[in-house]
Scaffold this motif. Sequence first.
Motif, short mmCIF file in Angstrom:
data_model
loop_
_atom_site.label_atom_id
_atom_site.label_comp_id
_atom_site.label_asym_id
_atom_site.label_seq_id
_atom_site.Cartn_x
_atom_site.Cartn_y
_atom_site.Cartn_z
N SER A 15 -4.56 -3.36 5.79
CA SER A 15 -3.63 -2.23 5.74
C SER A 15 -2.22 -2.59 6.18
CB SER A 15 -4.16 -1.06 6.58
OG SER A 15 -4.35 -1.47 7.91
N GLN A 16 -2.07 -3.54 7.11
CA GLN A 16 -0.72 -3.88 7.56
C GLN A 16 0.09 -4.55 6.45
OE1 GLN A 16 -2.25 -6.76 10.70
NE2 GLN A 16 -0.34 -7.78 10.15
N TYR A 17 -0.59 -5.22 5.51
CA TYR A 17 0.08 -5.88 4.39
C TYR A 17 0.27 -4.90 3.23
CZ TYR A 17 -1.23 -9.67 7.39
OH TYR A 17 -1.39 -10.47 8.49
N ILE A 18 -0.71 -4.02 3.05
CA ILE A 18 -0.59 -2.98 2.03
C ILE A 18 0.61 -2.09 2.33
CG2 ILE A 18 -1.69 -0.87 1.13
CD1 ILE A 18 -4.40 -2.36 1.47
N ASN A 19 0.82 -1.80 3.61
CA ASN A 19 1.88 -0.87 4.01
C ASN A 19 3.24 -1.51 4.24
OD1 ASN A 19 0.12 1.34 3.91
ND2 ASN A 19 -0.69 0.81 5.93
N MET A 25 0.70 -8.14 -3.44
CA MET A 25 -0.75 -8.32 -3.51
C MET A 25 -1.13 -8.76 -4.92
SD MET A 25 -3.50 -5.28 -2.66
CE MET A 25 -3.26 -4.35 -4.17
N GLN A 26 -2.09 -9.66 -4.99
CA GLN A 26 -2.66 -10.05 -6.28
C GLN A 26 -4.17 -10.00 -6.19
OE1 GLN A 26 -0.66 -13.94 -6.80
NE2 GLN A 26 0.30 -13.14 -8.65
N GLN A 27 -4.81 -9.70 -7.32
CA GLN A 27 -6.27 -9.75 -7.35
C GLN A 27 -6.68 -11.21 -7.20
OE1 GLN A 27 -8.12 -7.66 -10.56
NE2 GLN A 27 -10.03 -8.80 -10.37
N LYS A 28 -7.72 -11.45 -6.40
CA LYS A 28 -8.23 -12.82 -6.23
C LYS A 28 -9.15 -13.12 -7.41
CE LYS A 28 -10.27 -15.79 -2.72
NZ LYS A 28 -10.89 -16.63 -3.75
N ILE A 29 -8.84 -14.20 -8.11
CA ILE A 29 -9.66 -14.62 -9.24
C ILE A 29 -10.64 -15.67 -8.71
CG2 ILE A 29 -9.65 -15.64 -11.56
CD1 ILE A 29 -8.02 -13.04 -11.43
N ASP A 30 -11.92 -15.47 -8.99
CA ASP A 30 -12.94 -16.36 -8.43
C ASP A 30 -13.31 -17.43 -9.45
OD1 ASP A 30 -14.74 -17.40 -6.66
OD2 ASP A 30 -16.31 -15.95 -7.10
N GLN A 128 -1.99 0.56 -2.10
CA GLN A 128 -3.26 1.13 -1.64
C GLN A 128 -4.11 1.58 -2.82
OE1 GLN A 128 -4.48 1.37 1.79
NE2 GLN A 128 -6.29 1.52 0.48
N GLU A 129 -3.47 2.23 -3.77
CA GLU A 129 -4.16 2.70 -4.98
C GLU A 129 -4.74 1.51 -5.75
OE1 GLU A 129 -2.53 4.60 -9.08
OE2 GLU A 129 -1.63 5.41 -7.24
N LYS A 130 -3.93 0.47 -5.92
CA LYS A 130 -4.38 -0.72 -6.66
C LYS A 130 -5.47 -1.46 -5.88
CE LYS A 130 -1.30 -0.69 -10.07
NZ LYS A 130 -1.68 -0.38 -11.44
N PHE A 131 -5.35 -1.51 -4.56
CA PHE A 131 -6.35 -2.14 -3.70
C PHE A 131 -7.70 -1.44 -3.92
CE2 PHE A 131 -8.67 -2.34 0.35
CZ PHE A 131 -8.58 -3.68 0.70
N ASP A 132 -7.69 -0.11 -3.89
CA ASP A 132 -8.93 0.66 -4.07
C ASP A 132 -9.51 0.44 -5.47
OD1 ASP A 132 -8.54 1.62 -1.51
OD2 ASP A 132 -7.64 3.51 -2.16
N GLU A 133 -8.62 0.35 -6.45
CA GLU A 133 -9.03 0.14 -7.84
C GLU A 133 -9.68 -1.24 -8.00
OE1 GLU A 133 -6.39 -0.51 -11.71
OE2 GLU A 133 -5.94 1.40 -10.73
#
Length: 168
Positions: A15-19, A25-30, A128-133
Motif C-alpha cells: 500500500s505504501q507504494y500504491i499510494n 507498478m508493473q505486473q510480474k511476468i512469471d 489500487q484498482e489495477k493492483f486488485d485487477e
Amino acid sequence: YGMKAQLPKTTSTPSQYINSDNWAMQQKIDGWRMILSCGSEGVKTFNRNGEPLPCPDNIIEYFSVFTVDWTFDGELLDGIYYIFDLLAVPTGSVTSWPLSRRYEMLNMLSNKFDGPIELVPLITENKQEKFDEIKSNDSEGVVFKLLSAPYTGKRTSNFLKYKFVNQV
C-alpha cells in the motif's frame, strides 16, 4: 557475457507504494528473465546473470531486422518476449536515466512492435484498482519501481516485488 539484470527485493507492504506518486507498478511476468541486445552485431540474449541464454527462433527473427543497437530487459514466456525496461539506445547506454524517461522512450518505440513482443504497462495511475485487477486474474504478483531510479545490474530496493501467493 552481457549485462547483469537488475533484481528486485521483496516487499510485504504494497500500500505504501500504491499510494505514492514516486512509484510505478508493473505486473510480474512469471517467465525466464532475458536481456536482449540487437542491432549491428545481430541478436544476443542473456539470463539474469549475464550468461548467454537460448532464445526462440521467432524472437531472434523479429529482432534480427533491427539495424541499430538496442538493449531491452524483459521476461520470456510462451514464445512471447514481455519487455519492461530499456537499457541501451543507438547512441549508447541509458541505464543512468531515470526509469520514467527510459520507459517513455520504450513506449515510443513500442508503437513499432508487432509479432512476439509485448510491452508490460508501467502503471502510474489508479494503481489500487489495477493492483486488485491483477490480483483477481490469478497473476503471480506485481513489481513496484521507483520512477526516478537508474538501472543497476544488481538487487536494489528501488525495485520491489510483491507476490500474491507465497512461494512454497
